[in-house]
Design a protein around this motif. Structure first.
Motif, PDB file in Angstrom:
ATOM      1  N   PRO A 111      56.679  13.995  39.097  1.00  0.00           N
ATOM      2  CA  PRO A 111      55.512  13.673  39.935  1.00  0.00           C
ATOM      3  C   PRO A 111      55.905  13.090  41.289  1.00  0.00           C
ATOM      4  N   GLU A 112      57.036  12.369  41.333  1.00  0.00           N
ATOM      5  CA  GLU A 112      57.462  11.759  42.596  1.00  0.00           C
ATOM      6  C   GLU A 112      57.755  12.782  43.678  1.00  0.00           C
ATOM      7  N   ALA A 113      57.990  14.038  43.288  1.00  0.00           N
ATOM      8  CA  ALA A 113      58.263  15.079  44.280  1.00  0.00           C
ATOM      9  C   ALA A 113      57.023  15.458  45.083  1.00  0.00           C
ATOM     10  N   GLN A 114      55.857  15.092  44.591  1.00  0.00           N
ATOM     11  CA  GLN A 114      54.609  15.377  45.315  1.00  0.00           C
ATOM     12  C   GLN A 114      54.584  16.843  45.776  1.00  0.00           C
ATOM     13  N   LEU A 115      54.895  17.735  44.855  1.00  0.00           N
ATOM     14  CA  LEU A 115      55.180  19.134  45.162  1.00  0.00           C
ATOM     15  C   LEU A 115      54.049  19.823  45.929  1.00  0.00           C
ATOM     16  N   GLU A 116      54.430  20.560  46.962  1.00  0.00           N
ATOM     17  CA  GLU A 116      53.522  21.439  47.687  1.00  0.00           C
ATOM     18  C   GLU A 116      54.155  22.824  47.770  1.00  0.00           C
ATOM     19  N   VAL A 117      53.314  23.840  47.788  1.00  0.00           N
ATOM     20  CA  VAL A 117      53.772  25.233  47.746  1.00  0.00           C
ATOM     21  C   VAL A 117      53.066  26.033  48.820  1.00  0.00           C
ATOM     22  N   ALA A 118      53.821  26.905  49.486  1.00  0.00           N
ATOM     23  CA  ALA A 118      53.224  27.836  50.453  1.00  0.00           C
ATOM     24  C   ALA A 118      53.817  29.223  50.234  1.00  0.00           C
ATOM     25  N   LEU A 119      52.963  30.234  50.209  1.00  0.00           N
ATOM     26  CA  LEU A 119      53.396  31.622  50.090  1.00  0.00           C
ATOM     27  C   LEU A 119      53.034  32.357  51.376  1.00  0.00           C
ATOM     28  N   ILE A 120      54.002  33.071  51.940  1.00  0.00           N
ATOM     29  CA  ILE A 120      53.824  33.736  53.226  1.00  0.00           C
ATOM     30  C   ILE A 120      53.463  35.195  52.988  1.00  0.00           C
ATOM     31  N   PRO A 121      52.292  35.645  53.433  1.00  0.00           N
ATOM     32  CA  PRO A 121      51.864  37.027  53.178  1.00  0.00           C
ATOM     33  C   PRO A 121      52.825  38.055  53.773  1.00  0.00           C
ATOM     34  N   GLN A 122      52.904  39.205  53.120  1.00  0.00           N
ATOM     35  CA  GLN A 122      53.651  40.362  53.613  1.00  0.00           C
ATOM     36  C   GLN A 122      55.089  40.016  53.999  1.00  0.00           C
ATOM     37  N   THR A 123      55.717  39.166  53.214  1.00  0.00           N
ATOM     38  CA  THR A 123      57.050  38.682  53.553  1.00  0.00           C
ATOM     39  C   THR A 123      57.950  38.750  52.325  1.00  0.00           C
ATOM     40  N   GLY A 124      59.194  39.159  52.543  1.00  0.00           N
ATOM     41  CA  GLY A 124      60.146  39.280  51.460  1.00  0.00           C
ATOM     42  C   GLY A 124      60.984  38.035  51.270  1.00  0.00           C
ATOM     43  N   HIS A 125      62.184  38.229  50.735  1.00  0.00           N
ATOM     44  CA  HIS A 125      63.041  37.109  50.366  1.00  0.00           C
ATOM     45  C   HIS A 125      63.554  36.355  51.592  1.00  0.00           C
ATOM     46  N   LEU A 126      63.945  37.079  52.621  1.00  0.00           N
ATOM     47  CA  LEU A 126      64.504  36.442  53.811  1.00  0.00           C
ATOM     48  C   LEU A 126      63.364  36.039  54.746  1.00  0.00           C
ATOM     49  N   VAL A 127      62.736  34.917  54.436  1.00  0.00           N
ATOM     50  CA  VAL A 127      61.528  34.526  55.158  1.00  0.00           C
ATOM     51  C   VAL A 127      61.799  34.264  56.636  1.00  0.00           C
ATOM     52  N   ALA A 128      63.004  33.825  56.973  1.00  0.00           N
ATOM     53  CA  ALA A 128      63.315  33.523  58.370  1.00  0.00           C
ATOM     54  C   ALA A 128      63.532  34.779  59.203  1.00  0.00           C
ATOM     55  N   LEU A 129      63.696  35.926  58.551  1.00  0.00           N
ATOM     56  CA  LEU A 129      64.002  37.168  59.267  1.00  0.00           C
ATOM     57  C   LEU A 129      62.828  38.133  59.300  1.00  0.00           C
ATOM     58  N   ALA A 130      61.668  37.703  58.851  1.00  0.00           N
ATOM     59  CA  ALA A 130      60.466  38.534  58.910  1.00  0.00           C
ATOM     60  C   ALA A 130      59.706  38.258  60.200  1.00  0.00           C
ATOM     61  N   THR A 131      58.891  39.205  60.609  1.00  0.00           N
ATOM     62  CA  THR A 131      58.075  38.979  61.811  1.00  0.00           C
ATOM     63  C   THR A 131      57.054  37.870  61.591  1.00  0.00           C
ATOM     64  N   THR A 132      56.877  37.456  60.358  1.00  0.00           N
ATOM     65  CA  THR A 132      56.020  36.309  60.040  1.00  0.00           C
ATOM     66  C   THR A 132      56.753  34.978  60.202  1.00  0.00           C
ATOM     67  N   ALA A 133      57.978  34.990  60.699  1.00  0.00           N
ATOM     68  CA  ALA A 133      58.767  33.758  60.817  1.00  0.00           C
ATOM     69  C   ALA A 133      58.037  32.631  61.544  1.00  0.00           C
ATOM     70  N   PRO A 134      57.290  32.895  62.638  1.00  0.00           N
ATOM     71  CA  PRO A 134      56.574  31.778  63.276  1.00  0.00           C
ATOM     72  C   PRO A 134      55.584  31.086  62.346  1.00  0.00           C
TER      73      PRO A 134
END
Length: 336
Positions: free
Chosen positions: A296-319
């Motif tokens: 619980p201390e991690a206060q977990l949050e999750v975000a999923l980026i649409p139309q994006t594969g494994h290399l999230v930094a290399l997709a056009t959705t990077a911004p």
């Protein structure tokens, strides 16, 4: 704060512009002596590039740790004039960054692959974090450290942070706990000893260092709708190696007691496509599943980026990805 989802609202990926808006940071490369055992001698070297916003010396640093079959170039990709550079985005937001090569990758040392275990890699990364906090690199010490990992770089955090408790927050990308079993088998077939690859044929690496077979990366790591051909070509050219001993799954729940953000591409070939324990198009279902692996201390949050594969930094959705990560980071450890 309770576990929550951060909803990525983009429904279509923006086209990559020809120039970047971010101001170029001031960067200096450093090579640190590090250990593979604690206690133990500092017999290895870990390379990293320390970057500051121009004319600023913040006391919060983002510690950037790349994934498998990659190196520091992932976080500061040399295509698109900074569009695919998380280093540029983070320094523009006021943070310092220390973008490292893992032991066994890039400019860092390559001991026998069998020596680069999860524990060994965690010790080496802990030594780097200690150097940041003590000002060993350039005389400037950091009061707060945010670990930002991708894939393998996230997995190392699950070993290092519970052991040392030396960071203030954790951002994990492309490191969900669900997987597509058929794709795991395919992925294993798509790697081989690095010395069998033309790029690493003369490297002298032992057979425990593996890499992706030519032409297999794009299908595993990138999503066509948000991939620029030049990025796919550069990712293939810049590929690196991974020691087979590197990752041993740690005990769960992970004993992490700092805030955690988990970010994934909703079309990740391994962690989302065909996975049945959650639906990556429903962030709440991912959060419900991932919460089983954190305190619980991690206060977990999750975000999923649409139309994006494994290399999230290399997709056009990077911004979009960068914006979510940096807005979250500012809320837990602002760039002071």
């Amino acid at each position: 704060m309770t576990a929550t989802t951060l909803v990525a609202t983009a429904t279509a990926a923006p086209a990559a512009p020809s120039t970047a808006a971010e101001t170029r940071p001031t960067c200096v490369a450093h090579t640190l002596p590090v250990r593979l055992a604690d206690p133990g001698p500092a017999t290895q070297t870990l390379w990293g590039e320390l970057c500051y916003p121009r004319n600023a010396r913040p006391t919060t640093v983002q510690f950037l740790v790349h994934g498998g079959y990659s190196n520091h170039a992932y976080w500061d990709f040399p295509v698109g004039n900074g569009y695919y550079s998380y280093v540029r985005a983070a320094t523009a937001a006021g943070y310092a960054t220390f973008n490292v090569d893992l032991i066994g990758a890039g400019h860092s040392s390559h001991p026998l692959s069998s020596q680069v275990t999860s524990d060994a890699g965690a010790v080496a990364l802990h030594d780097a974090i200690t150097a940041l906090r003590q000002g060993t690199l350039d005389g400037h010490s950091f009061g707060k450290v945010i670990w930002v990992g991708h894939g393998t770089g996230s997995y190392y955090a699950r070993t290092e942070i519970p052991r040392y408790g030396d960071v203030d927050a954790l951002i994990q990308t492309s490191a969900l706990h669900g997987f597509n079993a058929e794709h795991v088998v395919s992925g294993q077939a798509n790697v081989y000893p690095a010395v069998n690859d033309p790029k690493f044929a003369n490297s002298g690496y032992d057979a425990g260092y593996i890499t992706t077979k030519p032409g297999t990366r794009a299908s595993m790591f990138l999503y066509p709708a948000t991939t620029v051909p030049a990025v796919a070509a550069a990712d293939e050219a810049l590929k690196d190696v991974q020691p087979t001993a590197a990752i041993t799954p740690p005990a769960v729940p992970h004993q992490i007691r700092v805030p955690v953000l988990v970010v994934g591409g909703a079309e990740d070939w391994l962690g989302c496509q065909g996975v049945t324990v959650y639906d990556c198009h429903d962030p709440a279902s991912v959060l419900a599943y991932e919460s089983n692996f954190y305190l619980p201390e991690a206060q977990l949050e999750v975000a999923l980026i649409p139309q994006t594969g494994h290399l999230v930094a290399l997709a056009t959705t990077a911004p979009l990805t960068n914006s979510i990560m940096l807005n979250w980071a500012a809320g837990v450890a602002a760039p002071q």
